[in-house]
Design an enzyme around this catalytic site. Structure first.
Site, PDB file in Angstrom:
ATOM      1  N   SER A  19      42.373   0.214   4.618  1.00 40.10           N
ATOM      2  CA  SER A  19      43.152   1.017   5.507  1.00 40.10           C
ATOM      3  C   SER A  19      42.269   1.800   6.077  1.00 40.10           C
ATOM      4  O   SER A  19      41.334   1.057   7.248  1.00 40.10           O
ATOM      5  CB  SER A  19      44.017   2.092   4.848  1.00 40.10           C
ATOM      6  OG  SER A  19      44.848   2.909   5.544  1.00 40.10           O
ATOM      7  N   HIS A  46      46.074  -1.558   7.332  1.00 35.09           N
ATOM      8  CA  HIS A  46      46.920  -0.655   8.106  1.00 35.09           C
ATOM      9  C   HIS A  46      46.791  -0.382   9.485  1.00 35.09           C
ATOM     10  O   HIS A  46      45.586  -0.063   9.919  1.00 35.09           O
ATOM     11  CB  HIS A  46      47.149   0.613   7.345  1.00 35.09           C
ATOM     12  CG  HIS A  46      47.628   0.534   5.752  1.00 35.09           C
ATOM     13  ND1 HIS A  46      47.210   1.434   4.943  1.00 35.09           N
ATOM     14  CD2 HIS A  46      48.259  -0.555   5.200  1.00 35.09           C
ATOM     15  CE1 HIS A  46      47.647   1.090   3.536  1.00 35.09           C
ATOM     16  NE2 HIS A  46      48.269  -0.173   4.029  1.00 35.09           N
ATOM     17  N   ASP A 139      48.275   2.528  -1.513  1.00 35.21           N
ATOM     18  CA  ASP A 139      48.791   1.111  -1.376  1.00 35.21           C
ATOM     19  C   ASP A 139      47.585   0.409  -2.164  1.00 35.21           C
ATOM     20  O   ASP A 139      46.365   0.295  -2.116  1.00 35.21           O
ATOM     21  CB  ASP A 139      48.638   1.039   0.027  1.00 35.21           C
ATOM     22  CG  ASP A 139      49.523  -0.131   0.237  1.00 35.21           C
ATOM     23  OD1 ASP A 139      50.364  -0.851  -0.409  1.00 35.21           O
ATOM     24  OD2 ASP A 139      49.101  -0.898   1.376  1.00 35.21           O
TER      25      ASP A 139
END
Length: 199
Positions: A19, A46, A139
């Site tokens: 991310s 992401h 995540d």
């Protein structure tokens, strides 16, 4: 102790999640892998869902591997990196066919590392290498547990040296991690695992 995998147990897929700070981390990891890597690589980074991404093109210039945005219905090939498009979860089935879905957000994100990891764990079992790199949030942690439960191998960027430590910390906290390494050491371990089947 090292354990050799039998030929039918060899690692056959690498799944990577990142991310915040991920573009630099992915560039470093993928750039250090050989063009003849004998497995496909699936990537969840992401991204801003409101804009078209050039991530695949950027990464393609930084590695000898071919990098492309994943497309629904395509079959994965060795030496190719498949990047989840913005706002789509990336999944794969046991035949190596990719699926993109717009199902609900997981931990406020889509694409979700958890769904990718759970998908590869279900499809490939012991033959999975899952990597969690820099990123904020949690995540990937549920997915790491799924990979480990199916006998796969989990590598996490060291939270102490990661640009953003949230995702690595959450993964390490599961207790389901095989390697915690500085970013620069991860490519050699991935290469060693896919080339020798040893853990």
């Amino acid at each position: 102790m090292t354990r050799d995998k039998s030929p039918t147990e060899r690692f056959t897929v690498v799944a990577i999640a990142s991310s915040a700070g991920g573009i630099q981390a992915l560039s470093a990891l993928l750039g250090a892998l050989p063009p003849e890597l004998p497995v496909p690589v699936l990537v969840v980074q992401h991204l801003d869902p409101r804009h078209r991404t050039v991530l695949a093109e950027v990464l393609d210039r930084r590695t000898g591997l071919h990098v492309k945005l994943a497309e629904a219905g395509e079959r994965v090939r060795r030496g190719v990196v498949y990047v989840a498009p913005p706002d789509r979860h990336l999944l794969v089935d046991a035949a190596g066919v990719l699926e993109l879905t717009a199902t609900e957000l997981v931990h406020f994100v889509r694409p979700s590392a958890d769904l990718l990891f759970e998908s590869v764990a279900g499809a490939y079992g012991t033959q999975v290498i899952a990597c969690v790199l820099t990123g904020s949030g949690q995540d990937g942690a549920m997915g790491v547990r799924a990979v480990k439960a199916r006998g796969g191998t989990v590598i996490v960027e060291d939270p102490l040296t990661a640009q953003f430590s949230g995702m690595p910390h959450s993964a390490v906290d599961t207790g389901a991690v095989d390697f915690v390494l500085p970013l620069e050491e991860i490519p050699a371990v991935v290469r060693g695992l896919v080339e020798t089947g040893r853990q």
